[in-house]
Motif scaffolding. Sequence first.
Motif, mmCIF file in Angstrom:
data_model
loop_
_atom_site.group_PDB
_atom_site.id
_atom_site.type_symbol
_atom_site.label_atom_id
_atom_site.label_comp_id
_atom_site.label_asym_id
_atom_site.label_seq_id
_atom_site.Cartn_x
_atom_site.Cartn_y
_atom_site.Cartn_z
ATOM 1 N N ARG A 49 -52.191 -67.908 -39.999
ATOM 2 C CA ARG A 49 -51.196 -67.063 -40.667
ATOM 3 C C ARG A 49 -51.401 -67.227 -42.177
ATOM 4 N NH1 ARG A 49 -50.424 -65.970 -36.020
ATOM 5 N NH2 ARG A 49 -48.480 -65.477 -34.960
ATOM 6 N N LEU A 50 -51.085 -66.169 -42.911
ATOM 7 C CA LEU A 50 -51.188 -66.219 -44.373
ATOM 8 C C LEU A 50 -50.018 -67.011 -44.959
ATOM 9 C CD1 LEU A 50 -53.097 -64.831 -46.446
ATOM 10 C CD2 LEU A 50 -51.469 -62.933 -46.526
ATOM 11 N N TRP A 51 -50.275 -67.846 -45.975
ATOM 12 C CA TRP A 51 -49.160 -68.429 -46.734
ATOM 13 C C TRP A 51 -49.389 -68.176 -48.219
ATOM 14 C CZ3 TRP A 51 -49.418 -72.145 -50.542
ATOM 15 C CH2 TRP A 51 -50.594 -72.901 -50.616
ATOM 16 N N ARG A 52 -48.314 -68.141 -48.955
ATOM 17 C CA ARG A 52 -48.376 -67.840 -50.386
ATOM 18 C C ARG A 52 -47.044 -68.238 -51.022
ATOM 19 N NH1 ARG A 52 -44.685 -63.829 -50.096
ATOM 20 N NH2 ARG A 52 -44.690 -62.721 -48.125
ATOM 21 N N LEU A 53 -47.063 -68.414 -52.330
ATOM 22 C CA LEU A 53 -45.806 -68.639 -53.052
ATOM 23 C C LEU A 53 -45.288 -67.337 -53.639
ATOM 24 C CD1 LEU A 53 -46.404 -71.948 -55.024
ATOM 25 C CD2 LEU A 53 -45.923 -71.589 -52.615
ATOM 26 N N ALA A 54 -46.149 -66.325 -53.708
ATOM 27 C CA ALA A 54 -45.787 -65.090 -54.399
ATOM 28 C C ALA A 54 -44.705 -64.317 -53.653
ATOM 29 C CB ALA A 54 -47.031 -64.212 -54.531
ATOM 30 N N ASP A 55 -43.723 -63.856 -54.397
ATOM 31 C CA ASP A 55 -42.677 -63.004 -53.842
ATOM 32 C C ASP A 55 -42.020 -62.269 -55.000
ATOM 33 O OD1 ASP A 55 -41.133 -62.899 -50.978
ATOM 34 O OD2 ASP A 55 -39.837 -62.329 -52.638
ATOM 35 N N ALA A 88 -55.179 -66.092 -53.057
ATOM 36 C CA ALA A 88 -55.009 -64.737 -52.508
ATOM 37 C C ALA A 88 -54.891 -63.749 -53.657
ATOM 38 C CB ALA A 88 -53.759 -64.659 -51.635
ATOM 39 N N LEU A 89 -55.322 -62.550 -53.394
ATOM 40 C CA LEU A 89 -55.157 -61.478 -54.370
ATOM 41 C C LEU A 89 -53.995 -60.598 -53.925
ATOM 42 C CD1 LEU A 89 -56.835 -60.626 -56.918
ATOM 43 C CD2 LEU A 89 -57.663 -58.725 -55.520
ATOM 44 N N TRP A 90 -53.067 -60.316 -54.855
ATOM 45 C CA TRP A 90 -51.900 -59.460 -54.563
ATOM 46 C C TRP A 90 -52.078 -58.220 -55.412
ATOM 47 C CZ3 TRP A 90 -46.738 -60.990 -52.395
ATOM 48 C CH2 TRP A 90 -45.783 -59.983 -52.531
ATOM 49 N N ARG A 91 -52.368 -57.073 -54.777
ATOM 50 C CA ARG A 91 -52.607 -55.840 -55.549
ATOM 51 C C ARG A 91 -51.479 -54.845 -55.301
ATOM 52 N NH1 ARG A 91 -58.120 -52.328 -55.184
ATOM 53 N NH2 ARG A 91 -57.560 -52.148 -52.979
ATOM 54 N N ASP A 92 -50.984 -54.286 -56.412
ATOM 55 C CA ASP A 92 -49.876 -53.319 -56.278
ATOM 56 C C ASP A 92 -49.663 -52.630 -57.616
ATOM 57 O OD1 ASP A 92 -47.850 -51.916 -55.080
ATOM 58 O OD2 ASP A 92 -46.393 -53.544 -55.104
ATOM 59 N N ASP A 93 -48.970 -51.469 -57.580
ATOM 60 C CA ASP A 93 -48.573 -50.859 -58.845
ATOM 61 C C ASP A 93 -47.084 -51.083 -59.119
ATOM 62 O OD1 ASP A 93 -47.905 -49.317 -56.712
ATOM 63 O OD2 ASP A 93 -48.666 -47.431 -57.518
ATOM 64 N N LEU A 94 -46.294 -51.415 -58.087
ATOM 65 C CA LEU A 94 -44.853 -51.549 -58.283
ATOM 66 C C LEU A 94 -44.378 -52.995 -58.422
ATOM 67 C CD1 LEU A 94 -43.516 -48.920 -55.696
ATOM 68 C CD2 LEU A 94 -43.834 -48.643 -58.157
ATOM 69 N N SER A 95 -44.879 -53.876 -57.587
ATOM 70 C CA SER A 95 -44.262 -55.205 -57.496
ATOM 71 C C SER A 95 -44.845 -56.252 -58.447
ATOM 72 C CB SER A 95 -44.383 -55.724 -56.056
ATOM 73 O OG SER A 95 -45.757 -55.866 -55.696
ATOM 74 N N GLY A 107 -42.902 -72.157 -62.011
ATOM 75 C CA GLY A 107 -43.936 -72.983 -62.649
ATOM 76 C C GLY A 107 -45.326 -72.832 -62.055
ATOM 77 N N HIS A 108 -45.607 -71.695 -61.414
ATOM 78 C CA HIS A 108 -46.952 -71.437 -60.881
ATOM 79 C C HIS A 108 -47.441 -70.083 -61.376
ATOM 80 C CE1 HIS A 108 -47.338 -74.826 -58.119
ATOM 81 N NE2 HIS A 108 -46.072 -74.655 -57.836
ATOM 82 N N PRO A 109 -47.661 -69.940 -62.669
ATOM 83 C CA PRO A 109 -48.045 -68.622 -63.187
ATOM 84 C C PRO A 109 -49.339 -68.114 -62.547
ATOM 85 C CG PRO A 109 -48.338 -70.330 -64.853
ATOM 86 C CD PRO A 109 -47.653 -70.971 -63.686
ATOM 87 N N ALA A 132 -54.024 -56.355 -60.167
ATOM 88 C CA ALA A 132 -53.664 -57.333 -59.132
ATOM 89 C C ALA A 132 -53.274 -58.648 -59.797
ATOM 90 C CB ALA A 132 -54.843 -57.544 -58.192
ATOM 91 N N LEU A 133 -52.757 -59.565 -58.997
ATOM 92 C CA LEU A 133 -52.509 -60.942 -59.451
ATOM 93 C C LEU A 133 -53.363 -61.873 -58.609
ATOM 94 C CD1 LEU A 133 -48.597 -61.122 -59.714
ATOM 95 C CD2 LEU A 133 -50.234 -61.041 -61.622
ATOM 96 N N TRP A 134 -53.966 -62.857 -59.256
ATOM 97 C CA TRP A 134 -54.670 -63.897 -58.510
ATOM 98 C C TRP A 134 -53.683 -65.029 -58.282
ATOM 99 C CZ3 TRP A 134 -58.038 -65.106 -55.169
ATOM 100 C CH2 TRP A 134 -58.417 -66.446 -54.988
ATOM 101 N N VAL A 135 -53.335 -65.265 -57.026
ATOM 102 C CA VAL A 135 -52.338 -66.272 -56.687
ATOM 103 C C VAL A 135 -53.073 -67.497 -56.144
ATOM 104 C CG1 VAL A 135 -50.263 -66.741 -55.355
ATOM 105 C CG2 VAL A 135 -50.747 -64.401 -56.087
ATOM 106 N N GLU A 136 -53.151 -68.501 -57.005
ATOM 107 C CA GLU A 136 -53.904 -69.714 -56.664
ATOM 108 C C GLU A 136 -53.284 -70.427 -55.450
ATOM 109 O OE1 GLU A 136 -56.456 -70.568 -59.005
ATOM 110 O OE2 GLU A 136 -57.108 -71.983 -57.440
ATOM 111 N N GLN A 137 -51.938 -70.458 -55.439
ATOM 112 C CA GLN A 137 -51.220 -71.198 -54.397
ATOM 113 C C GLN A 137 -51.031 -70.322 -53.172
ATOM 114 O OE1 GLN A 137 -50.279 -74.348 -54.419
ATOM 115 N NE2 GLN A 137 -50.998 -74.789 -56.480
ATOM 116 N N ALA A 138 -52.104 -70.099 -52.466
ATOM 117 C CA ALA A 138 -52.039 -69.269 -51.261
ATOM 118 C C ALA A 138 -53.178 -69.674 -50.358
ATOM 119 C CB ALA A 138 -52.167 -67.796 -51.627
ATOM 120 N N GLY A 139 -53.088 -69.302 -49.109
ATOM 121 C CA GLY A 139 -54.155 -69.640 -48.171
ATOM 122 C C GLY A 139 -53.752 -69.338 -46.753
ATOM 123 N N VAL A 140 -54.189 -70.221 -45.872
ATOM 124 C CA VAL A 140 -54.050 -69.964 -44.444
ATOM 125 C C VAL A 140 -53.364 -71.155 -43.775
ATOM 126 C CG1 VAL A 140 -55.383 -69.631 -42.330
ATOM 127 C CG2 VAL A 140 -56.124 -68.536 -44.432
#
Length: 396
Positions: A49-55, A88-95, A107-109, A132-140
């Motif tokens: 399953r995917l995990w991430r801190l991004a929201d 993980a890469l988070w790509r969007d135009d809105l969020s 504290g995780h820019p 997009a945003l590169w989210v370092e704190q993400a994975g599986v």
Amino acid sequence: MTQHRAIVVGGGAWGLPAALELQTRGWAVTLVERFEPGGPHASNGGSSRLWRLADTQPWRARSLAGTVPAMERLGERIGEPVFRRTGALWRDDLSLPAVAESLDAIGHPADRVAADRVGEVFTGLRPDGRDALWVEQAGVVHADRLLQGALGAFRAAGGDYRPATRVTGIEAGESSARVLLADGSSLAADQVLLAAGPGTPELLAGSGGAPGLGIAVPLTPYIEEVVYVGDPGAALPAPDLPGLIDCAVGDGAGVYAMPNGAAGYKIGLDRPLRPLAHGTLGDDLDRAEDPERTEQIRSRVERDLTAIVPRVLATQVCTWTDSGDGDFVIGRTHPTVVLACGDSGEGFKYAAFMGEYLADIVEGGPGDAEYQEHWDPRRFGDATEPSGRVSAIGRH
Ligand SMILES: Cc1cc2nc3c(=O)[nH]c(=O)nc-3n(C[C@H](O)[C@H](O)[C@H](O)COP(=O)(O)OP(=O)(O)OC[C@H]3O[C@@H](n4cnc5c(N)ncnc54)[C@H](O)[C@@H]3O)c2cc1C
């Protein structure tokens, strides 16, 4: 000293780690599971399953940040890591602005990736004009390892495991509760944790003459399909790419995807196949793939994920449960019952966190005030009819 007794209904992503935690804290725990952890009928099958801190919301990002130390503790407890960092890469135009702000707040820019550079950060990703945003704190999360490890540790700690045992009702008393089983027998305990995932609605409402819990929550369990793609002739069918959250463009479907080693790259759309019949797990156990959806996902890989061979290696169908507002439903509903459901399709990354959090609530703790404001089972008031609206990925 008297040992407290707990029954955990549902040995899935949330119930199983909670059963282990309570047993470890000295409770005598019985874990009742209709099938077995990791099976195809509920929400916890498959290897990852995917995990991430991004929201988009800071309070959720804070709760997500809590999942990492919890996964580390659970990994130590069972003797092997339960997650892997891939970014993980988070790509969007809105969020993007809201996600970047939430990550800053905890504290995780995250680094902003310009639209024309996405294919460098996520090799081969077709640029489509969106940053997009590169989210370092993400994975599986290693879903199967986590469940099997937690089950082994639970049993080794003396926990009473009852697979292939279906719960039909719960009688919530003031000082003890009774769990009714399909064979006509019952079990009693001081506390019951109801964590039955897609099987929760029938236990809240009561069915076949068994009593319900007398509370209504607007749950809608859905069936969804994921596809594993890659080169079937290669030892590693897909390059070791990071995770991906590719939010919807217009009315299109959003994508979530992650590396899976020898199983290939795993990809799903934020479009369920259908709701479960009668709004609950019940006897709706058909988990056949939808060939049209399989092809839709495969062709999306061919178009957008150009570093991966667009061949279908396997498909997997499982359920998740929409809560109506996209937030979990967690809290004490009776002096002897705690409810944990409404995973909203993103509950596995919380498995280790929920083990500890739910154990605290079963032991009488109040939970985190901010989380409980959003997760309170009573927050719906009279609005208990399922909404039928599915949250798009990254948009709640
Ligand atoms: C296709 C798909 C992709 C997903 N991707 C992600 C992702 O990338 N990241 C992420 O974090 N999450 C993801 N999820 C969601 C995640 O898997 C769920 O949020 C999580 O499994 C929910 O945990 P749970 O304990 O609430 O339910 P479950 O894991 O389903 O556990 C509930 C358990 O209760 C048992 N049960 C049900 N009824 C009864 C009964 N009457 N008696 C006894 N036992 C019963 C079931 O058999 C089941 O084992 C995905 C889900 C799906 C379907």
